[in-house]
Design a protein around this motif. Sequence first.
Motif, PDB file in Angstrom:
ATOM      1  N   THR A   1     -47.350  58.330  93.957  1.00  0.00           N
ATOM      2  CA  THR A   1     -47.312  59.631  93.525  1.00  0.00           C
ATOM      3  C   THR A   1     -45.786  60.225  93.186  1.00  0.00           C
ATOM      4  O   THR A   1     -45.140  60.099  94.373  1.00  0.00           O
ATOM      5  CB  THR A   1     -48.004  60.907  94.541  1.00  0.00           C
ATOM      6  N   GLY A   2     -45.611  60.896  92.352  1.00  0.00           N
ATOM      7  CA  GLY A   2     -44.072  61.199  92.019  1.00  0.00           C
ATOM      8  C   GLY A   2     -43.467  60.159  91.447  1.00  0.00           C
ATOM      9  O   GLY A   2     -42.169  60.427  91.141  1.00  0.00           O
ATOM     10  N   TRP A   3     -43.617  58.541  91.381  1.00  0.00           N
ATOM     11  CA  TRP A   3     -42.734  57.613  90.963  1.00  0.00           C
ATOM     12  C   TRP A   3     -42.856  58.216  89.386  1.00  0.00           C
ATOM     13  O   TRP A   3     -43.585  58.497  88.824  1.00  0.00           O
ATOM     14  CB  TRP A   3     -43.198  56.314  91.203  1.00  0.00           C
ATOM     15  N   VAL A   4     -41.630  57.369  88.994  1.00  0.00           N
ATOM     16  CA  VAL A   4     -41.528  57.533  87.355  1.00  0.00           C
ATOM     17  C   VAL A   4     -41.562  56.166  86.885  1.00  0.00           C
ATOM     18  O   VAL A   4     -41.205  55.039  87.238  1.00  0.00           O
ATOM     19  CB  VAL A   4     -39.817  57.978  87.059  1.00  0.00           C
ATOM     20  N   THR A   5     -42.481  56.075  85.850  1.00  0.00           N
ATOM     21  CA  THR A   5     -42.733  54.671  84.972  1.00  0.00           C
ATOM     22  C   THR A   5     -41.688  54.554  83.986  1.00  0.00           C
ATOM     23  O   THR A   5     -41.298  55.337  83.177  1.00  0.00           O
ATOM     24  CB  THR A   5     -43.908  54.770  84.197  1.00  0.00           C
TER      25      THR A   5
ATOM     26  N   VAL B   1     -40.381  53.683  89.616  1.00  0.00           N
ATOM     27  CA  VAL B   1     -39.170  53.870  90.355  1.00  0.00           C
ATOM     28  C   VAL B   1     -39.350  55.148  91.111  1.00  0.00           C
ATOM     29  O   VAL B   1     -39.802  56.085  90.604  1.00  0.00           O
ATOM     30  CB  VAL B   1     -37.982  53.792  89.649  1.00  0.00           C
ATOM     31  N   ASP B   2     -39.188  55.045  92.568  1.00  0.00           N
ATOM     32  CA  ASP B   2     -39.244  56.072  93.402  1.00  0.00           C
ATOM     33  C   ASP B   2     -38.089  56.999  93.018  1.00  0.00           C
ATOM     34  O   ASP B   2     -36.807  56.514  93.295  1.00  0.00           O
ATOM     35  CB  ASP B   2     -39.404  55.733  94.827  1.00  0.00           C
ATOM     36  N   PRO B   3     -38.312  58.245  92.569  1.00  0.00           N
ATOM     37  CA  PRO B   3     -37.045  59.217  92.328  1.00  0.00           C
ATOM     38  C   PRO B   3     -36.071  59.431  93.546  1.00  0.00           C
ATOM     39  O   PRO B   3     -35.050  59.969  93.547  1.00  0.00           O
ATOM     40  CB  PRO B   3     -37.344  60.138  91.637  1.00  0.00           C
ATOM     41  N   LYS B   4     -36.676  59.424  94.756  1.00  0.00           N
ATOM     42  CA  LYS B   4     -36.231  59.915  95.938  1.00  0.00           C
ATOM     43  C   LYS B   4     -35.440  58.624  96.720  1.00  0.00           C
ATOM     44  O   LYS B   4     -35.858  57.538  97.092  1.00  0.00           O
ATOM     45  CB  LYS B   4     -37.224  60.282  97.086  1.00  0.00           C
ATOM     46  N   ALA B   5     -34.146  58.802  96.845  1.00  0.00           N
ATOM     47  CA  ALA B   5     -33.405  57.929  97.682  1.00  0.00           C
ATOM     48  C   ALA B   5     -32.988  58.258  98.973  1.00  0.00           C
ATOM     49  O   ALA B   5     -33.116  59.622  99.312  1.00  0.00           O
ATOM     50  CB  ALA B   5     -31.850  57.934  96.640  1.00  0.00           C
ATOM     51  N   VAL B   6     -32.961  57.582  99.612  1.00  0.00           N
ATOM     52  CA  VAL B   6     -32.643  57.716 101.341  1.00  0.00           C
ATOM     53  C   VAL B   6     -31.453  57.025 101.428  1.00  0.00           C
ATOM     54  O   VAL B   6     -31.468  55.811 101.288  1.00  0.00           O
ATOM     55  CB  VAL B   6     -34.068  56.980 102.257  1.00  0.00           C
TER      56      VAL B   6
ATOM     57  N   TYR C   1     -27.459  54.123  99.614  1.00  0.00           N
ATOM     58  CA  TYR C   1     -28.674  54.935  99.446  1.00  0.00           C
ATOM     59  C   TYR C   1     -29.551  53.674  99.134  1.00  0.00           C
ATOM     60  O   TYR C   1     -29.314  52.909  98.195  1.00  0.00           O
ATOM     61  CB  TYR C   1     -28.756  55.869  98.221  1.00  0.00           C
ATOM     62  N   ALA C   2     -30.730  54.148  99.268  1.00  0.00           N
ATOM     63  CA  ALA C   2     -31.907  52.930  98.945  1.00  0.00           C
ATOM     64  C   ALA C   2     -32.995  53.697  98.297  1.00  0.00           C
ATOM     65  O   ALA C   2     -33.396  54.853  98.616  1.00  0.00           O
ATOM     66  CB  ALA C   2     -32.227  52.478 100.228  1.00  0.00           C
ATOM     67  N   THR C   3     -33.789  53.139  97.116  1.00  0.00           N
ATOM     68  CA  THR C   3     -34.708  53.619  96.425  1.00  0.00           C
ATOM     69  C   THR C   3     -35.740  52.280  96.402  1.00  0.00           C
ATOM     70  O   THR C   3     -35.298  51.278  96.619  1.00  0.00           O
ATOM     71  CB  THR C   3     -34.330  54.250  95.170  1.00  0.00           C
ATOM     72  N   HIS C   4     -36.990  52.647  95.980  1.00  0.00           N
ATOM     73  CA  HIS C   4     -37.987  51.660  95.906  1.00  0.00           C
ATOM     74  C   HIS C   4     -38.258  51.387  94.379  1.00  0.00           C
ATOM     75  O   HIS C   4     -38.453  52.360  93.446  1.00  0.00           O
ATOM     76  CB  HIS C   4     -39.217  52.030  96.727  1.00  0.00           C
TER      77      HIS C   4
ATOM     78  N   THR D   1     -33.736  50.967  83.169  1.00  0.00           N
ATOM     79  CA  THR D   1     -33.465  52.571  83.607  1.00  0.00           C
ATOM     80  C   THR D   1     -32.257  52.957  84.299  1.00  0.00           C
ATOM     81  O   THR D   1     -31.448  51.747  84.509  1.00  0.00           O
ATOM     82  CB  THR D   1     -34.673  53.152  84.508  1.00  0.00           C
ATOM     83  N   THR D   2     -31.785  54.283  84.028  1.00  0.00           N
ATOM     84  CA  THR D   2     -30.396  54.516  84.880  1.00  0.00           C
ATOM     85  C   THR D   2     -30.722  54.935  86.305  1.00  0.00           C
ATOM     86  O   THR D   2     -31.714  55.661  86.340  1.00  0.00           O
ATOM     87  CB  THR D   2     -29.819  55.590  83.974  1.00  0.00           C
ATOM     88  N   LEU D   3     -29.898  54.294  87.363  1.00  0.00           N
ATOM     89  CA  LEU D   3     -29.945  54.895  88.611  1.00  0.00           C
ATOM     90  C   LEU D   3     -28.736  55.587  88.980  1.00  0.00           C
ATOM     91  O   LEU D   3     -27.843  55.264  88.716  1.00  0.00           O
ATOM     92  CB  LEU D   3     -30.361  53.745  89.719  1.00  0.00           C
ATOM     93  N   SER D   4     -28.963  56.633  89.623  1.00  0.00           N
ATOM     94  CA  SER D   4     -27.643  57.517  89.756  1.00  0.00           C
ATOM     95  C   SER D   4     -27.532  57.993  91.194  1.00  0.00           C
ATOM     96  O   SER D   4     -28.441  58.721  91.817  1.00  0.00           O
ATOM     97  CB  SER D   4     -27.685  58.849  89.061  1.00  0.00           C
ATOM     98  N   VAL D   5     -26.394  57.741  92.104  1.00  0.00           N
ATOM     99  CA  VAL D   5     -26.220  58.178  93.419  1.00  0.00           C
ATOM    100  C   VAL D   5     -25.109  59.252  93.372  1.00  0.00           C
ATOM    101  O   VAL D   5     -23.963  58.534  93.054  1.00  0.00           O
ATOM    102  CB  VAL D   5     -25.952  57.150  94.206  1.00  0.00           C
ATOM    103  N   GLU D   6     -25.322  60.697  93.263  1.00  0.00           N
ATOM    104  CA  GLU D   6     -24.335  61.492  92.906  1.00  0.00           C
ATOM    105  C   GLU D   6     -23.503  61.862  94.167  1.00  0.00           C
ATOM    106  O   GLU D   6     -22.503  62.249  93.951  1.00  0.00           O
ATOM    107  CB  GLU D   6     -25.143  62.748  92.359  1.00  0.00           C
TER     108      GLU D   6
END
Length: 290
Positions: A181-185, A197-202, A209-212, A283-288
Amino acid sequence: MKRSHIALLIIGVGLLSGLIVFSELNPLKLFEVNVSVQVPSEENVIELKLDVRNSSGSVTYSNVSSLYLDRDVNVMFKLLSAEVNGDVKITLSGQVTLVSDDGIKYVVPMPCLFANNGCFRVLMLIPGYDTPMSLPRGKYSISLTLTWYGASGEGIIKLRVGLVEETVEVVKIGSRPENTTGWVTVEGSTKSYAVLVDPKAVKVGGCLYATHVWVWIFTPSNTTDVKNVKVVVEDLYSGKQLYNADVDLDKSGIYREALMKVILPQGKYILKIFITPETALQTTLSVETC
Protein backbone atom coordinates in the motif's frame (compact mmCIF):
# COMPACT_ATOMS: atom_id res chain seq x y z
CA MET A 1 50.74 11.00 12.91
CA LYS A 2 50.67 7.90 15.06
CA ARG A 3 54.45 7.50 14.97
CA SER A 4 55.11 11.10 16.04
CA HIS A 5 52.87 10.73 19.07
CA ILE A 6 54.63 7.51 20.13
CA ALA A 7 58.05 9.16 19.73
CA LEU A 8 57.01 12.06 21.95
CA LEU A 9 55.84 9.64 24.61
CA ILE A 10 59.11 7.74 24.63
CA ILE A 11 61.23 10.90 24.89
CA GLY A 12 59.08 12.21 27.72
CA VAL A 13 59.48 9.05 29.76
CA GLY A 14 63.23 9.12 29.24
CA LEU A 15 63.51 12.69 30.52
CA LEU A 16 61.44 11.90 33.57
CA SER A 17 63.67 8.93 34.45
CA GLY A 18 66.77 11.13 34.23
CA LEU A 19 65.15 13.68 36.50
CA ILE A 20 64.70 11.11 39.28
CA VAL A 21 68.36 10.04 39.13
CA PHE A 22 69.70 13.62 39.27
CA SER A 23 67.52 14.54 42.25
CA GLU A 24 69.15 11.79 44.30
CA LEU A 25 72.63 13.18 43.47
CA ASN A 26 71.85 16.75 44.64
CA PRO A 27 72.28 18.30 41.15
CA LEU A 28 73.59 21.81 40.55
CA LYS A 29 70.67 22.50 38.21
CA LEU A 30 67.29 20.84 38.08
CA PHE A 31 65.14 20.71 34.98
CA GLU A 32 61.42 20.34 35.50
CA VAL A 33 59.84 18.63 32.53
CA ASN A 34 56.09 18.81 31.96
CA VAL A 35 55.06 16.16 29.48
CA SER A 36 51.78 16.56 27.61
CA VAL A 37 50.69 13.32 26.01
CA GLN A 38 47.86 13.25 23.49
CA VAL A 39 47.63 9.91 21.73
CA PRO A 40 44.44 9.58 19.67
CA SER A 41 42.29 6.68 20.80
CA GLU A 42 41.27 6.01 17.21
CA GLU A 43 43.28 5.16 14.15
CA ASN A 44 43.63 7.78 11.41
CA VAL A 45 42.73 10.70 13.69
CA ILE A 46 44.29 14.05 12.80
CA GLU A 47 44.09 16.72 15.49
CA LEU A 48 44.09 20.36 14.37
CA LYS A 49 43.88 23.44 16.59
CA LEU A 50 42.39 26.65 15.24
CA ASP A 51 42.94 29.77 17.34
CA VAL A 52 40.37 32.39 16.36
CA ARG A 53 41.30 35.95 17.39
CA ASN A 54 39.39 37.91 14.75
CA SER A 55 35.77 37.94 13.65
CA SER A 56 36.78 36.63 10.23
CA GLY A 57 39.78 34.94 8.73
CA SER A 58 41.23 31.92 7.01
CA VAL A 59 43.97 29.38 7.66
CA THR A 60 45.40 26.57 5.54
CA TYR A 61 46.91 23.34 6.81
CA SER A 62 49.09 22.19 3.92
CA ASN A 63 49.82 18.49 3.48
CA VAL A 64 48.28 17.79 6.85
CA SER A 65 47.94 14.09 6.07
CA SER A 66 48.07 11.47 3.35
CA LEU A 67 45.57 8.91 2.14
CA TYR A 68 46.22 5.57 0.50
CA LEU A 69 43.44 3.73 -1.33
CA ASP A 70 43.94 0.17 -2.50
CA ARG A 71 40.83 0.35 -4.70
CA ASP A 72 38.45 2.84 -6.29
CA VAL A 73 36.03 4.23 -3.69
CA ASN A 74 33.22 6.76 -3.34
CA VAL A 75 33.92 9.18 -0.50
CA MET A 76 32.34 12.12 1.29
CA PHE A 77 33.66 14.63 3.82
CA LYS A 78 31.13 15.01 6.62
CA LEU A 79 30.72 16.79 9.91
CA LEU A 80 30.27 13.84 12.26
CA SER A 81 29.80 15.76 15.50
CA ALA A 82 30.05 19.23 17.01
CA GLU A 83 30.56 20.13 20.67
CA VAL A 84 30.30 23.74 21.85
CA ASN A 85 31.55 24.91 25.24
CA GLY A 86 31.09 28.55 26.15
CA ASP A 87 29.27 31.50 24.64
CA VAL A 88 30.66 31.50 21.14
CA LYS A 89 29.17 32.22 17.72
CA ILE A 90 30.84 31.44 14.40
CA THR A 91 30.20 30.43 10.81
CA LEU A 92 32.89 28.05 9.61
CA SER A 93 33.44 26.67 6.11
CA GLY A 94 36.17 24.48 4.74
CA GLN A 95 37.85 23.25 1.61
CA VAL A 96 39.74 20.00 1.22
CA THR A 97 42.30 19.53 -1.53
CA LEU A 98 43.53 16.06 -2.40
CA VAL A 99 46.47 15.68 -4.79
CA SER A 100 47.35 12.27 -6.19
CA ASP A 101 50.90 11.06 -6.77
CA ASP A 102 50.49 11.75 -10.48
CA GLY A 103 49.41 15.35 -9.83
CA ILE A 104 45.64 15.07 -10.27
CA LYS A 105 43.87 17.50 -7.94
CA TYR A 106 40.46 17.02 -6.32
CA VAL A 107 38.96 20.05 -4.55
CA VAL A 108 35.98 19.65 -2.23
CA PRO A 109 34.37 22.87 -0.92
CA MET A 110 32.56 22.45 2.41
CA PRO A 111 30.33 25.52 2.83
CA CYS A 112 28.57 25.98 6.17
CA LEU A 113 30.57 23.17 7.73
CA PHE A 114 29.54 24.50 11.13
CA ALA A 115 27.37 27.52 11.86
CA ASN A 116 25.48 28.57 14.96
CA ASN A 117 24.67 32.09 13.80
CA GLY A 118 23.34 31.52 10.29
CA CYS A 119 24.91 30.55 6.99
CA PHE A 120 23.98 30.81 3.32
CA ARG A 121 25.30 28.52 0.60
CA VAL A 122 24.68 27.58 -3.01
CA LEU A 123 21.92 25.01 -3.49
CA MET A 124 23.79 22.88 -6.01
CA LEU A 125 25.03 19.54 -4.71
CA ILE A 126 28.80 19.38 -4.21
CA PRO A 127 30.54 16.07 -5.04
CA GLY A 128 32.50 14.88 -2.03
CA TYR A 129 30.39 16.95 0.38
CA ASP A 130 26.72 16.55 -0.53
CA THR A 131 27.07 13.51 -2.76
CA PRO A 132 29.73 10.79 -3.06
CA MET A 133 32.83 11.60 -5.07
CA SER A 134 34.75 8.88 -6.86
CA LEU A 135 38.45 8.58 -6.02
CA PRO A 136 40.65 6.17 -7.99
CA ARG A 137 43.04 3.91 -6.14
CA GLY A 138 46.34 5.53 -5.26
CA LYS A 139 48.07 7.77 -2.75
CA TYR A 140 46.94 11.33 -2.02
CA SER A 141 48.21 14.25 0.01
CA ILE A 142 45.53 16.16 1.90
CA SER A 143 45.40 19.90 2.61
CA LEU A 144 42.63 21.68 4.50
CA THR A 145 41.57 25.33 4.45
CA LEU A 146 39.22 26.69 7.11
CA THR A 147 37.47 30.04 6.64
CA TRP A 148 35.27 31.76 9.19
CA TYR A 149 33.26 34.91 9.72
CA GLY A 150 30.86 36.34 12.29
CA ALA A 151 32.97 35.00 15.17
CA SER A 152 32.20 36.43 18.60
CA GLY A 153 32.26 35.48 22.26
CA GLU A 154 34.60 33.13 24.06
CA GLY A 155 34.64 29.37 24.19
CA ILE A 156 35.77 26.16 22.55
CA ILE A 157 34.20 24.28 19.65
CA LYS A 158 35.26 20.71 18.99
CA LEU A 159 34.42 19.41 15.53
CA ARG A 160 34.88 15.94 14.13
CA VAL A 161 35.07 15.91 10.34
CA GLY A 162 35.33 12.52 8.73
CA LEU A 163 36.34 11.27 5.31
CA VAL A 164 33.94 8.38 4.94
CA GLU A 165 33.37 5.84 2.24
CA GLU A 166 29.85 5.94 0.89
CA THR A 167 28.73 2.95 -1.09
CA VAL A 168 25.51 2.06 -2.83
CA GLU A 169 24.32 -1.34 -1.71
CA VAL A 170 21.51 -3.60 -2.89
CA VAL A 171 20.58 -6.50 -0.63
CA LYS A 172 17.98 -9.16 -1.35
CA ILE A 173 15.91 -9.60 1.82
CA GLY A 174 13.08 -11.87 0.67
CA SER A 175 10.59 -12.72 -2.04
CA ARG A 176 7.76 -10.25 -1.56
CA PRO A 177 6.64 -7.53 0.87
CA GLU A 178 3.79 -8.07 3.30
CA ASN A 179 2.01 -4.94 2.12
CA THR A 180 2.55 -2.67 -0.90
CA THR A 181 0.00 0.00 0.00
CA GLY A 182 1.41 3.36 -1.04
CA TRP A 183 4.18 1.84 -3.14
CA VAL A 184 4.86 3.34 -6.56
CA THR A 185 4.73 1.18 -9.68
CA VAL A 186 7.64 2.01 -11.98
CA GLU A 187 6.67 3.28 -15.40
CA GLY A 188 6.92 0.58 -18.04
CA SER A 189 5.62 -2.19 -15.80
CA THR A 190 3.17 -4.57 -17.50
CA LYS A 191 0.90 -7.48 -16.62
CA SER A 192 3.87 -9.77 -17.25
CA TYR A 193 6.48 -8.01 -15.09
CA ALA A 194 6.61 -5.08 -12.71
CA VAL A 195 8.83 -3.13 -10.34
CA LEU A 196 7.38 -1.40 -7.27
CA VAL A 197 9.25 1.05 -5.03
CA ASP A 198 8.45 2.05 -1.46
CA PRO A 199 8.66 5.89 -1.47
CA LYS A 200 9.40 5.98 2.26
CA ALA A 201 13.13 5.85 2.99
CA VAL A 202 14.51 4.96 6.41
CA LYS A 203 17.77 6.32 7.80
CA VAL A 204 20.15 3.44 8.51
CA GLY A 205 23.20 5.37 9.72
CA GLY A 206 25.19 8.49 8.93
CA CYS A 207 23.77 9.89 5.70
CA LEU A 208 22.67 6.48 4.44
CA TYR A 209 19.02 5.76 3.71
CA ALA A 210 17.30 2.54 2.72
CA THR A 211 14.22 1.95 0.61
CA HIS A 212 12.60 -1.24 -0.64
CA VAL A 213 12.13 -2.42 -4.20
CA TRP A 214 10.02 -5.38 -5.32
CA VAL A 215 10.31 -6.99 -8.73
CA TRP A 216 8.10 -9.79 -10.04
CA ILE A 217 7.92 -11.59 -13.37
CA PHE A 218 5.09 -13.76 -14.66
CA THR A 219 6.67 -17.02 -15.85
CA PRO A 220 4.07 -19.59 -16.96
CA SER A 221 5.30 -22.98 -18.07
CA ASN A 222 5.13 -22.11 -21.76
CA THR A 223 7.59 -19.19 -21.42
CA THR A 224 11.30 -18.96 -20.77
CA ASP A 225 12.04 -19.03 -17.05
CA VAL A 226 13.84 -15.89 -15.82
CA LYS A 227 15.99 -16.72 -12.80
CA ASN A 228 17.60 -13.35 -12.10
CA VAL A 229 17.56 -9.68 -12.99
CA LYS A 230 20.39 -7.20 -13.34
CA VAL A 231 20.23 -4.21 -10.98
CA VAL A 232 22.11 -1.03 -11.90
CA VAL A 233 22.35 2.23 -9.94
CA GLU A 234 23.79 5.33 -11.61
CA ASP A 235 24.48 8.84 -10.36
CA LEU A 236 21.81 11.08 -11.91
CA TYR A 237 24.17 13.97 -12.68
CA SER A 238 27.42 12.32 -13.72
CA GLY A 239 25.95 9.12 -15.14
CA LYS A 240 28.63 7.18 -13.28
CA GLN A 241 27.65 3.61 -12.52
CA LEU A 242 27.72 3.02 -8.77
CA TYR A 243 26.28 -0.48 -8.61
CA ASN A 244 25.90 -3.36 -11.07
CA ALA A 245 25.02 -6.90 -10.02
CA ASP A 246 22.60 -9.74 -10.68
CA VAL A 247 19.89 -10.50 -8.13
CA ASP A 248 18.42 -14.00 -8.00
CA LEU A 249 14.64 -14.36 -8.18
CA ASP A 250 12.71 -16.80 -6.01
CA LYS A 251 10.24 -19.19 -7.62
CA SER A 252 6.68 -18.71 -6.35
CA GLY A 253 4.16 -20.68 -8.38
CA ILE A 254 4.03 -19.10 -11.83
CA TYR A 255 6.03 -16.07 -10.69
CA ARG A 256 9.65 -15.17 -10.09
CA GLU A 257 10.17 -12.38 -7.58
CA ALA A 258 12.58 -10.68 -5.21
CA LEU A 259 12.33 -8.06 -2.48
CA MET A 260 15.42 -5.86 -2.23
CA LYS A 261 16.70 -3.21 0.15
CA VAL A 262 18.50 -0.40 -1.68
CA ILE A 263 20.87 1.62 0.53
CA LEU A 264 21.89 5.06 -0.75
CA PRO A 265 23.79 8.09 0.56
CA GLN A 266 22.51 11.61 0.01
CA GLY A 267 22.11 12.34 -3.69
CA LYS A 268 20.02 11.57 -6.76
CA TYR A 269 20.20 8.30 -8.64
CA ILE A 270 18.74 6.29 -11.49
CA LEU A 271 17.71 2.75 -10.61
CA LYS A 272 17.56 0.35 -13.54
CA ILE A 273 16.27 -3.21 -13.36
CA PHE A 274 16.85 -5.32 -16.45
CA ILE A 275 14.08 -7.88 -16.86
CA THR A 276 15.98 -9.12 -19.90
CA PRO A 277 19.19 -7.77 -21.44
CA GLU A 278 17.00 -5.72 -23.81
CA THR A 279 14.22 -4.69 -21.41
CA ALA A 280 14.86 -2.39 -18.46
CA LEU A 281 12.56 -0.54 -16.08
CA GLN A 282 14.03 2.57 -14.52
CA THR A 283 13.10 5.20 -11.99
CA THR A 284 14.73 8.08 -10.14
CA LEU A 285 15.62 7.72 -6.46
CA SER A 286 16.39 10.84 -4.46
CA VAL A 287 17.81 11.30 -0.96
CA GLU A 288 17.41 15.02 -0.30
CA THR A 289 18.37 15.35 3.35
CA CYS A 290 21.06 13.93 5.58
